[in-house]
Each structure stands twice: as C-alpha cells, then as structure tokens.
Design a protein around this motif. Structure first.
Motif, PDB file in Angstrom:
ATOM      1  N   GLY A  69       0.813  -1.212   0.000  1.00  0.00           N
ATOM      2  CA  GLY A  69       0.000   0.000   0.000  1.00  0.00           C
ATOM      3  C   GLY A  69       0.839   1.252   0.000  1.00  0.00           C
ATOM      4  O   GLY A  69       1.967   1.267   0.487  1.00  0.00           O
ATOM      5  N   PHE A  73      -1.527   4.403   4.074  1.00  0.00           N
ATOM      6  CA  PHE A  73      -2.402   3.230   4.105  1.00  0.00           C
ATOM      7  C   PHE A  73      -1.681   2.065   4.753  1.00  0.00           C
ATOM      8  O   PHE A  73      -0.462   1.979   4.710  1.00  0.00           O
ATOM      9  CB  PHE A  73      -2.828   2.816   2.685  1.00  0.00           C
ATOM     10  CG  PHE A  73      -3.869   3.715   2.100  1.00  0.00           C
ATOM     11  CD1 PHE A  73      -5.204   3.364   2.131  1.00  0.00           C
ATOM     12  CD2 PHE A  73      -3.511   4.914   1.510  1.00  0.00           C
ATOM     13  CE1 PHE A  73      -6.170   4.189   1.593  1.00  0.00           C
ATOM     14  CE2 PHE A  73      -4.471   5.755   0.963  1.00  0.00           C
ATOM     15  CZ  PHE A  73      -5.807   5.396   1.006  1.00  0.00           C
ATOM     16  N   HIS A  74      -2.455   1.184   5.346  1.00  0.00           N
ATOM     17  CA  HIS A  74      -1.914  -0.060   5.887  1.00  0.00           C
ATOM     18  C   HIS A  74      -2.839  -1.205   5.467  1.00  0.00           C
ATOM     19  O   HIS A  74      -3.953  -0.966   4.978  1.00  0.00           O
ATOM     20  CB  HIS A  74      -1.781   0.006   7.415  1.00  0.00           C
ATOM     21  CG  HIS A  74      -3.102   0.070   8.118  1.00  0.00           C
ATOM     22  ND1 HIS A  74      -3.817   1.240   8.261  1.00  0.00           N
ATOM     23  CD2 HIS A  74      -3.846  -0.894   8.712  1.00  0.00           C
ATOM     24  CE1 HIS A  74      -4.937   1.000   8.913  1.00  0.00           C
ATOM     25  NE2 HIS A  74      -4.984  -0.301   9.196  1.00  0.00           N
ATOM     26  N   MET A  94      -6.569  -2.482   1.621  1.00  0.00           N
ATOM     27  CA  MET A  94      -5.815  -1.321   2.089  1.00  0.00           C
ATOM     28  C   MET A  94      -6.769  -0.419   2.872  1.00  0.00           C
ATOM     29  O   MET A  94      -7.903  -0.197   2.444  1.00  0.00           O
ATOM     30  CB  MET A  94      -5.222  -0.556   0.912  1.00  0.00           C
ATOM     31  CG  MET A  94      -4.172  -1.330   0.147  1.00  0.00           C
ATOM     32  SD  MET A  94      -3.466  -0.379  -1.229  1.00  0.00           S
ATOM     33  CE  MET A  94      -4.837  -0.365  -2.385  1.00  0.00           C
ATOM     34  N   SER A  96      -7.068   3.362   4.996  1.00  0.00           N
ATOM     35  CA  SER A  96      -6.464   4.671   5.256  1.00  0.00           C
ATOM     36  C   SER A  96      -6.092   4.789   6.727  1.00  0.00           C
ATOM     37  O   SER A  96      -6.890   4.463   7.605  1.00  0.00           O
ATOM     38  CB  SER A  96      -7.448   5.782   4.878  1.00  0.00           C
ATOM     39  OG  SER A  96      -6.979   7.033   5.343  1.00  0.00           O
ATOM     40  N   ASN A  97      -4.896   5.282   6.984  1.00  0.00           N
ATOM     41  CA  ASN A  97      -4.465   5.512   8.364  1.00  0.00           C
ATOM     42  C   ASN A  97      -5.264   6.640   9.016  1.00  0.00           C
ATOM     43  O   ASN A  97      -5.476   6.635  10.223  1.00  0.00           O
ATOM     44  CB  ASN A  97      -2.977   5.855   8.421  1.00  0.00           C
ATOM     45  CG  ASN A  97      -2.100   4.719   7.962  1.00  0.00           C
ATOM     46  OD1 ASN A  97      -2.527   3.566   7.905  1.00  0.00           O
ATOM     47  ND2 ASN A  97      -0.873   5.041   7.601  1.00  0.00           N
ATOM     48  N   GLN A 103     -11.563   2.321   2.685  1.00  0.00           N
ATOM     49  CA  GLN A 103     -10.916   1.037   2.437  1.00  0.00           C
ATOM     50  C   GLN A 103     -10.887   0.756   0.949  1.00  0.00           C
ATOM     51  O   GLN A 103     -11.810   1.122   0.222  1.00  0.00           O
ATOM     52  CB  GLN A 103     -11.652  -0.080   3.167  1.00  0.00           C
ATOM     53  CG  GLN A 103     -11.670   0.127   4.663  1.00  0.00           C
ATOM     54  CD  GLN A 103     -12.299  -1.020   5.421  1.00  0.00           C
ATOM     55  OE1 GLN A 103     -12.652  -2.044   4.850  1.00  0.00           O
ATOM     56  NE2 GLN A 103     -12.429  -0.858   6.723  1.00  0.00           N
ATOM     57  N   SER A 104      -9.842   0.104   0.521  1.00  0.00           N
ATOM     58  CA  SER A 104      -9.680  -0.247  -0.888  1.00  0.00           C
ATOM     59  C   SER A 104      -9.320  -1.725  -1.001  1.00  0.00           C
ATOM     60  O   SER A 104      -8.161  -2.107  -0.854  1.00  0.00           O
ATOM     61  CB  SER A 104      -8.577   0.626  -1.508  1.00  0.00           C
ATOM     62  OG  SER A 104      -8.441   0.316  -2.875  1.00  0.00           O
TER      63      SER A 104
END
Length: 192
Positions: A69, A73-74, A94, A96-97, A103-104
């Motif tokens: 990512g 992103f994590h 993925m 988003s922080n 989310q992806s």
C-alpha cells in the motif's frame, strides 16, 4: 522520473511508464458511446536483495501485510489471503491511516505463477474513478535476478491516464516500504 535502475548486464535506465493505449467504451445514459483512452502502468524497481526474498514478500501473507500500500495506508493482516497457485487468490484490503472507513479491497485471481519468476493476476474494477465497474484489470510482476539483487517489473491496467500515474506513484511508495522491511532483521518480525 526516479533514479536510474541498473538493468541486467550493467546498463542503467530510468523507470518508465509505458504508454500502451487501449480504447475503452463507456455507455452514457442516453445510449451514446464515449471513447476513453486507457493506459497501462509500467514501472521497474531494483531491490538489493535476492529474488527469493523479494518474491516471498509478495506471496507470504504476513510479509505482504507489513509493506503493501502507498504511504498513508496499511493492510490489516486478517484481510490478506494468498493462495500461490493458478486459480488461487491474491486478496487484501488497504485501509487509510487517517480514516479507517476509507478502504480499498484488492481481489485478484492468479492466472500464472512461477516461484521466484512471475505473478500474473486479474481482478474486476469496482469503484475506480474513470473505469467502468466490471472492467477486467491485470497485474503482472516479473522478478529478474540482477547480480546480488532483484529487478521487479510491474505492468498493470488498463487505467485512464491520470489513474495510471497515481498507480505508478503508489507502487513506488509500496516498494520503498518493502525495501525497509527487507533491510530489517528477520528476527525483529519473527519471520522464519
């Protein structure tokens, strides 16, 4: 463009984005057809690590979650599923922080896979700007030994031109995260 990448045989060249064009038909609500030019993302990256270590980072779910990512992103380990065989899954999400609601998901089916050489997967577009839902997307990762290192060649698409450039930038950030992981002592991550 990034710094030159040493190619097999000692030559250097810059990472490139190949402008492979595709014509994509979008149907409008009035029944008309709008032609949208599509592009394939293409980039290379050299890692100062053996092919087996780099390849493993793409097929070991615990490792994949640690680096995949772009920045910001994590990937939660529980979302990663890798079944490294033809017809197997290569899935992750993925997150988003800054906003965990963003989310992806990446859901791919492996079409070709050869240990330490190639990974080819396909997925179906959903919610990607400029790409009609249901459009098939492909990802090819080629691993080439380069002295004591590895060159990864990535080809992915089709994308609209702007999305292609964002895709290449995201992979460049992911590759930097992978470099940091490969530099860390394996004992730190308790990876056998």
């Amino acid at each position: 463009m990034g710094p030159p990448v040493r190619q097999p045989g000692g030559t250097a060249r810059h990472p490139t984005r190949r402008r492979l064009r595709h014509t994509h038909l979008d149907r409008t609500h009035t029944g008309g057809v709008v032609l949208t030019e599509q592009f394939t993302a293409h980039t290379t990256h050299r890692f100062d690590h053996p092919v087996a270590d780099v390849y493993r980072a793409f097929v070991d779910p615990a490792m994949l979650a640690l680096w995949f990512g772009p920045l910001g992103f994590h990937v939660p380990a529980g979302t990663v599923e890798v079944d490294p065989r033809v017809g197997g899954a290569w899935n992750l999400t993925m997150v988003s922080n800054d906003d965990p609601e963003w989310q992806s998901p990446v859901t791919s089916t492996l079409q070709e896979i050869e240990e330490n050489r190639i990974i080819v997967g396909t997925s179906t577009a959903h919610g990607i700007p400029g790409i009609e839902d249901g459009t098939p997307l492909s990802l090819t990762l080629e691993f080439t030994e380069d002295g004591d290192g590895t060159i990864v060649t990535l080809t992915q698409g089709p994308f609209p031109e702007g999305m292609r450039d964002v895709n290449v930038a995201g992979w460049a950030q992911s590759f930097r995260k992978l470099e940091a992981l490969l530099e860390a002592p394996k004992e730190f991550f308790q990876i056998p």
